[in-house]
Design a protein around this motif. Structure first.
Motif, PDB file in Angstrom:
ATOM      1  N   LEU A 187      21.367 -52.560 -94.692  1.00  0.00           N
ATOM      2  CA  LEU A 187      21.547 -51.848 -93.430  1.00  0.00           C
ATOM      3  C   LEU A 187      21.029 -50.424 -93.529  1.00  0.00           C
ATOM      4  O   LEU A 187      20.373 -49.918 -92.613  1.00  0.00           O
ATOM      5  CB  LEU A 187      23.027 -51.844 -93.040  1.00  0.00           C
ATOM      6  CG  LEU A 187      23.649 -53.204 -92.736  1.00  0.00           C
ATOM      7  CD1 LEU A 187      25.135 -53.053 -92.432  1.00  0.00           C
ATOM      8  CD2 LEU A 187      22.943 -53.885 -91.568  1.00  0.00           C
ATOM      9  N   ASP A 188      21.305 -49.754 -94.656  1.00  0.00           N
ATOM     10  CA  ASP A 188      20.883 -48.368 -94.820  1.00  0.00           C
ATOM     11  C   ASP A 188      19.378 -48.236 -95.035  1.00  0.00           C
ATOM     12  O   ASP A 188      18.730 -47.356 -94.459  1.00  0.00           O
ATOM     13  CB  ASP A 188      21.604 -47.740 -96.021  1.00  0.00           C
ATOM     14  CG  ASP A 188      23.085 -47.512 -95.757  1.00  0.00           C
ATOM     15  OD1 ASP A 188      23.603 -48.081 -94.780  1.00  0.00           O
ATOM     16  OD2 ASP A 188      23.714 -46.780 -96.528  1.00  0.00           O
ATOM     17  N   PRO A 193      15.967 -47.364 -90.884  1.00  0.00           N
ATOM     18  CA  PRO A 193      14.628 -46.791 -90.668  1.00  0.00           C
ATOM     19  C   PRO A 193      13.850 -47.504 -89.558  1.00  0.00           C
ATOM     20  O   PRO A 193      13.156 -46.859 -88.765  1.00  0.00           O
ATOM     21  CB  PRO A 193      13.941 -46.976 -92.025  1.00  0.00           C
ATOM     22  CG  PRO A 193      15.047 -47.059 -93.011  1.00  0.00           C
ATOM     23  CD  PRO A 193      16.160 -47.761 -92.295  1.00  0.00           C
ATOM     24  N   THR A 194      13.974 -48.827 -89.502  1.00  0.00           N
ATOM     25  CA  THR A 194      13.271 -49.580 -88.464  1.00  0.00           C
ATOM     26  C   THR A 194      13.799 -49.237 -87.084  1.00  0.00           C
ATOM     27  O   THR A 194      13.037 -49.068 -86.124  1.00  0.00           O
ATOM     28  CB  THR A 194      13.388 -51.087 -88.719  1.00  0.00           C
ATOM     29  OG1 THR A 194      12.852 -51.391 -90.014  1.00  0.00           O
ATOM     30  CG2 THR A 194      12.630 -51.889 -87.679  1.00  0.00           C
ATOM     31  N   ALA A 195      15.131 -49.123 -86.945  1.00  0.00           N
ATOM     32  CA  ALA A 195      15.735 -48.791 -85.657  1.00  0.00           C
ATOM     33  C   ALA A 195      15.322 -47.404 -85.202  1.00  0.00           C
ATOM     34  O   ALA A 195      15.016 -47.183 -84.018  1.00  0.00           O
ATOM     35  CB  ALA A 195      17.259 -48.894 -85.753  1.00  0.00           C
ATOM     36  N   VAL A 196      15.295 -46.446 -86.121  1.00  0.00           N
ATOM     37  CA  VAL A 196      14.873 -45.081 -85.767  1.00  0.00           C
ATOM     38  C   VAL A 196      13.402 -45.071 -85.360  1.00  0.00           C
ATOM     39  O   VAL A 196      13.021 -44.397 -84.392  1.00  0.00           O
ATOM     40  CB  VAL A 196      15.115 -44.123 -86.953  1.00  0.00           C
ATOM     41  CG1 VAL A 196      14.478 -42.771 -86.685  1.00  0.00           C
ATOM     42  CG2 VAL A 196      16.611 -43.956 -87.205  1.00  0.00           C
ATOM     43  N   LEU A 197      12.564 -45.822 -86.055  1.00  0.00           N
ATOM     44  CA  LEU A 197      11.148 -45.899 -85.703  1.00  0.00           C
ATOM     45  C   LEU A 197      10.958 -46.507 -84.319  1.00  0.00           C
ATOM     46  O   LEU A 197      10.176 -45.993 -83.508  1.00  0.00           O
ATOM     47  CB  LEU A 197      10.397 -46.726 -86.752  1.00  0.00           C
ATOM     48  CG  LEU A 197       8.899 -46.958 -86.497  1.00  0.00           C
ATOM     49  CD1 LEU A 197       8.149 -45.637 -86.394  1.00  0.00           C
ATOM     50  CD2 LEU A 197       8.301 -47.827 -87.600  1.00  0.00           C
ATOM     51  N   HIS A 198      11.682 -47.579 -84.028  1.00  0.00           N
ATOM     52  CA  HIS A 198      11.590 -48.198 -82.699  1.00  0.00           C
ATOM     53  C   HIS A 198      11.995 -47.216 -81.608  1.00  0.00           C
ATOM     54  O   HIS A 198      11.358 -47.135 -80.553  1.00  0.00           O
ATOM     55  CB  HIS A 198      12.479 -49.442 -82.635  1.00  0.00           C
ATOM     56  CG  HIS A 198      11.904 -50.613 -83.349  1.00  0.00           C
ATOM     57  ND1 HIS A 198      12.615 -51.772 -83.579  1.00  0.00           N
ATOM     58  CD2 HIS A 198      10.685 -50.827 -83.898  1.00  0.00           C
ATOM     59  CE1 HIS A 198      11.861 -52.633 -84.240  1.00  0.00           C
ATOM     60  NE2 HIS A 198      10.691 -52.081 -84.431  1.00  0.00           N
ATOM     61  N   PRO A 204      14.508 -47.286 -75.697  1.00  0.00           N
ATOM     62  CA  PRO A 204      15.398 -48.350 -76.185  1.00  0.00           C
ATOM     63  C   PRO A 204      15.567 -49.467 -75.165  1.00  0.00           C
ATOM     64  O   PRO A 204      15.780 -49.219 -73.976  1.00  0.00           O
ATOM     65  CB  PRO A 204      16.720 -47.607 -76.428  1.00  0.00           C
ATOM     66  CG  PRO A 204      16.319 -46.192 -76.682  1.00  0.00           C
ATOM     67  CD  PRO A 204      15.128 -45.954 -75.806  1.00  0.00           C
ATOM     68  N   GLN A 205      15.445 -50.696 -75.638  1.00  0.00           N
ATOM     69  CA  GLN A 205      15.551 -51.869 -74.773  1.00  0.00           C
ATOM     70  C   GLN A 205      16.780 -52.717 -75.078  1.00  0.00           C
ATOM     71  O   GLN A 205      17.120 -53.599 -74.305  1.00  0.00           O
ATOM     72  CB  GLN A 205      14.297 -52.742 -74.933  1.00  0.00           C
ATOM     73  CG  GLN A 205      12.992 -52.063 -74.588  1.00  0.00           C
ATOM     74  CD  GLN A 205      12.871 -51.738 -73.116  1.00  0.00           C
ATOM     75  OE1 GLN A 205      13.190 -52.570 -72.263  1.00  0.00           O
ATOM     76  NE2 GLN A 205      12.428 -50.525 -72.800  1.00  0.00           N
ATOM     77  N   VAL A 206      17.420 -52.472 -76.208  1.00  0.00           N
ATOM     78  CA  VAL A 206      18.559 -53.297 -76.617  1.00  0.00           C
ATOM     79  C   VAL A 206      19.721 -52.402 -77.035  1.00  0.00           C
ATOM     80  O   VAL A 206      19.559 -51.207 -77.303  1.00  0.00           O
ATOM     81  CB  VAL A 206      18.192 -54.236 -77.786  1.00  0.00           C
ATOM     82  CG1 VAL A 206      17.051 -55.158 -77.386  1.00  0.00           C
ATOM     83  CG2 VAL A 206      17.821 -53.444 -79.039  1.00  0.00           C
TER      84      VAL A 206
END
Length: 396
Positions: A187-188, A193-198, A204-206
């Motif tokens: 998770l860390d 990192p992927t969520a922050v990049l998105h 944000p869509q989700v």
């Protein structure tokens, strides 16, 4: 044979280059990420916090108490829901009710089902008597810091915001459990990192499962929880129904912690395989592209079959970039208690494990969730698998 070898080498190098590009972009996004709170007075509203429960999980009492101790500008009531009177979570809830009589707490015991997703059935039963101005859905295994709930609600000062969610990190409920630490590390080091990049690249869509808040009119306008009764990823659908009505999704400047309770590597693999198959069902092409987020085995194979200084250097660069990325994550978002700072060797092992999960995610539609077997249907829907047994699930 030489042609096949050349194509394989080109393919391997393409993945390596793409992985380096991804890690660099994620690194830049993390450095640029800001967690400033919305200015102005605290947002005041009536709030209901829904906590679907199922069983006595490790760390459950501390997780629930982290919510009951929150201070907010407006009134808050907590609704805990279970499917059976003998559920192991109920004694913990009733003990907390006695210790904190000043907190408004309701308990709903209702075994009725309203679709294939038992967690959503629980939520429907919990809201049958009505909803407050803002509805917060929080998983049972989530721990939040003081002030987190108000920070989530403050996002609704902006009228265009229909729902607010937050990023999350891993927290092991067994501080010395190696497998649990591996789960928290994913998770860390991979999810965050992927969520922050998105979030950096697109609106944000989700929404994210551990904790999400919605305006009552947005939830009702999207068909209520009934619209999610057969959804595989109800948190994702909450984001979709928000966007369909023209509202914005806000990511609150707080970090939640999700307890990772897996005891063995088999449990961890099964849990992450369910996540992987969920992502494949929601975004088939994006799932293929995830090869760039965990290329460890590819770089290892390339180094073995083409032992040279360039391939060895490229593999080393990937390891160092991941190590640096995780270090930045922990500086930006902190590290949960009991989770040690990982070294390069542990990160390499963690990447090999998730690569295996990712490959396995391409095969089959069956998933296991809290003792029950389900199958993923068309449109990322959920249906019980023949012969499935067990009880309801309420985890992310």
């Amino acid at each position: 044979m030489h042609l096949y070898s050349s194509v394989a080498l080109m393919f391997g190098w393409a993945i390596m280059v793409g992985a380096v590009a991804y890690l660099v972009l994620a690194f830049i996004s993390l450095l640029a990420h800001r967690r400033d709170r919305v200015g102005g007075p605290p947002f005041r509203c009536s709030t209901m916090v829904l906590k679907p429960l199922c069983g006595r999980e490790p760390g459950l009492e501390a997780a629930l108490e982290s919510f009951l101790t929150q201070q907010t500008a407006g009134p808050v009531r907590y609704v805990f829901g279970v499917a059976a009177e003998d559920d192991g979570a109920l004694p913990i809830v009733r003990s907390l009710m006695k210790r904190r009589p000043e907190v408004s707490i309701d308990v709903v015991v209702d075994a009725r089902t309203h679709g294939s997703n038992p967690k959503v059935s629980n939520l429907i039963n919990m809201t049958e008597a009505g909803m407050d101005e803002v509805v917060v859905i929080a998983d049972s295994d989530v721990v939040i810091q003081p002030g987190a709930l108000q920070a989530l609600l403050d996002e609704f000062r902006t009228p265009e915001v229909g729902s607010a969610t937050c990023l999350y990190r891993g927290r092991t409920s067994r501080p010395h459990g190696f497998v649990s630490s591996l789960g928290a590390l994913y998770l860390d080091g991979w999810f965050l990192p992927t969520a922050v990049l998105h979030a950096r690249l697109a609106t944000p869509q989700v929404c994210y499962g551990p904790m999400t808040a919605l305006r009552r009119e947005v939830l009702q306008g999207g068909g209520g929880f009934q619209a999610l009764a057969n959804s595989l990823a109800d948190d994702t659908e909450l984001g979709h129904l928000t966007r369909r009505q023209g509202y914005r999704i806000a990511i609150a400047p707080v970090i939640a912690e999700t307890l990772v309770n897996e005891r063995g590597i088999g449990d961890l693999f099964s849990h992450e395989l369910r996540w992987a198959k969920t992502m494949r069902a929601l975004h088939p092409l994006g799932y293929v592209g995830m090869i760039f987020t965990h290329p460890g085995p590819v770089s290892l194979a390339l180094t073995i079959f083409d032992p040279s200084i360039p391939t060895a250097c490229a593999a080393l660069v990937l390891v160092l970039l991941r190590w640096t990325l995780v270090s930045v994550v922990h500086r930006k978002f902190g590290r949960a208690p009991g989770l040690a700072a990982p070294g390069p060797v542990l990160l390499v092992l963690r990447e090999q494990i998730y690569f295996c999960v990712w490959v396995a995610g391409f095969f089959g539609r069956r998933i296991h969730w809290r003792g029950r077997r389900f199958e993923i249907g068309d449109g990322a829907t959920l249906r019980p698998s023949l012969g499935g047994a067990g009880h309801a699930f309420n985890e992310a």
